[in-house]
Design a protein around this motif. Structure first.
Motif, PDB file in Angstrom:
ATOM      1  N   ASN A   1      -8.978   1.351  -3.262  1.00 15.03           N
ATOM      2  CA  ASN A   1      -9.920   0.240  -3.254  1.00 15.03           C
ATOM      3  C   ASN A   1      -9.318  -1.012  -2.623  1.00 15.03           C
ATOM      4  O   ASN A   1      -8.298  -1.519  -3.077  1.00 15.03           O
TER       5      ASN A   1
ATOM      6  N   GLN B   1      -8.964   6.403   1.561  1.00 19.70           N
ATOM      7  CA  GLN B   1      -9.473   5.034   1.603  1.00 19.70           C
ATOM      8  C   GLN B   1     -10.321   4.720   0.377  1.00 19.70           C
ATOM      9  O   GLN B   1     -10.216   3.639  -0.198  1.00 19.70           O
ATOM     10  N   ARG B   2     -11.142   5.666  -0.065  1.00 21.40           N
ATOM     11  CA  ARG B   2     -11.946   5.432  -1.274  1.00 21.40           C
ATOM     12  C   ARG B   2     -11.063   5.299  -2.513  1.00 21.40           C
ATOM     13  O   ARG B   2     -11.355   4.516  -3.415  1.00 21.40           O
ATOM     14  N   ALA B   3      -9.968   6.060  -2.572  1.00 17.91           N
ATOM     15  CA  ALA B   3      -9.055   5.990  -3.719  1.00 17.91           C
ATOM     16  C   ALA B   3      -8.256   4.688  -3.730  1.00 17.91           C
ATOM     17  O   ALA B   3      -7.768   4.269  -4.775  1.00 17.91           O
TER      18      ALA B   3
ATOM     19  N   SER C   1      -8.233  -1.650   4.285  1.00 19.80           N
ATOM     20  CA  SER C   1      -9.064  -1.466   5.477  1.00 19.80           C
ATOM     21  C   SER C   1      -8.637  -0.181   6.193  1.00 19.80           C
ATOM     22  O   SER C   1      -7.519   0.311   6.012  1.00 19.80           O
ATOM     23  N   ALA C   2      -9.522   0.331   7.015  1.00 19.60           N
ATOM     24  CA  ALA C   2      -9.221   1.552   7.767  1.00 19.60           C
ATOM     25  C   ALA C   2      -8.023   1.340   8.690  1.00 19.60           C
ATOM     26  O   ALA C   2      -7.166   2.218   8.826  1.00 19.60           O
TER      27      ALA C   2
ATOM     28  N   TRP D   1       0.768  -1.237   0.000  1.00 20.84           N
ATOM     29  CA  TRP D   1       0.000   0.000   0.000  1.00 20.84           C
ATOM     30  C   TRP D   1       0.802   1.291   0.000  1.00 20.84           C
ATOM     31  O   TRP D   1       0.294   2.321  -0.450  1.00 20.84           O
TER      32      TRP D   1
ATOM     33  N   LYS E   1      -5.560  15.192   1.242  1.00 21.80           N
ATOM     34  CA  LYS E   1      -6.811  14.435   1.285  1.00 21.80           C
ATOM     35  C   LYS E   1      -7.132  14.054   2.712  1.00 21.80           C
ATOM     36  O   LYS E   1      -6.239  13.862   3.539  1.00 21.80           O
TER      37      LYS E   1
ATOM     38  N   ASN F   1     -10.900   9.394   4.694  1.00 22.94           N
ATOM     39  CA  ASN F   1     -11.891   8.656   3.901  1.00 22.94           C
ATOM     40  C   ASN F   1     -11.674   8.818   2.403  1.00 22.94           C
ATOM     41  O   ASN F   1     -11.958   7.899   1.633  1.00 22.94           O
ATOM     42  N   GLU F   2     -11.173   9.972   1.981  1.00 22.23           N
ATOM     43  CA  GLU F   2     -10.882  10.176   0.558  1.00 22.23           C
ATOM     44  C   GLU F   2      -9.757   9.249   0.108  1.00 22.23           C
ATOM     45  O   GLU F   2      -9.815   8.673  -0.982  1.00 22.23           O
TER      46      GLU F   2
END
Length: 136
Positions: free
Chosen positions: A57, A53-55, A60-61, A34, A47, A50-51
């Motif tokens: 895919n 994390q959405r980018a 996990s948090a 990652w 960012k 959450n932005e």
């Protein structure tokens, strides 16, 4: 000196040891599934968690949180806390992260080349299998 000896003289054991240590240090800092992806995602600008994390895919948090902490410890990312209501936290790359640009570009170029090589090899295998099936 290149890292291989295919086209020249072999590195000495000391040179080899030093290069192994340097590569190990680099992989420790930016290795894993990652970290480089997070750096690339943040290259567009700051960012929120959450932005990112959405980018990214599939991350996990918990893993993202740990990776961001490691990147912050190593000087690649800064974490800014805004105490307005509601509290928000943003992450952004540091100027030091720019030192990874040639590494990232080289990895991207190599990845593109490797993908094409593999796809070409698969097509060749399919052609050979088709030709063999026609003969039989």
């Amino acid at each position: 000196m290149a890292f291989t000896h295919h086209n020249g003289e072999r590195p000495s054991p000391a040179q080899c040891y030093n290069k192994l240590n340097a590569a190990g240090d680099a992989l420790y800092v930016i290795g894993g599934k990652w970290r480089l992806r997070i750096i690339i995602a943040l290259s567009e600008g700051h960012k929120r968690f959450n932005e990112i994390q959405r980018a990214m895919n599939g991350i996990s948090a918990r893993v993202l949180s740990n990776e961001l902490k490691e990147l912050e410890i190593n000087g690649f990312v800064t974490r800014k806390v805004y105490t307005d209501f509601p509290v928000s936290i943003e992450y952004e790359l540091t100027p030091y992260s720019d030192t990874l640009s040639p590494v990232i570009e080289s990895l991207i170029n190599w990845g593109e080349m490797h993908r094409q090589r593999i796809m070409h090899a698969e097509k060749s295998e399919e052609k050979n299998a088709t030709a063999l099936a026609e003969i039989l």
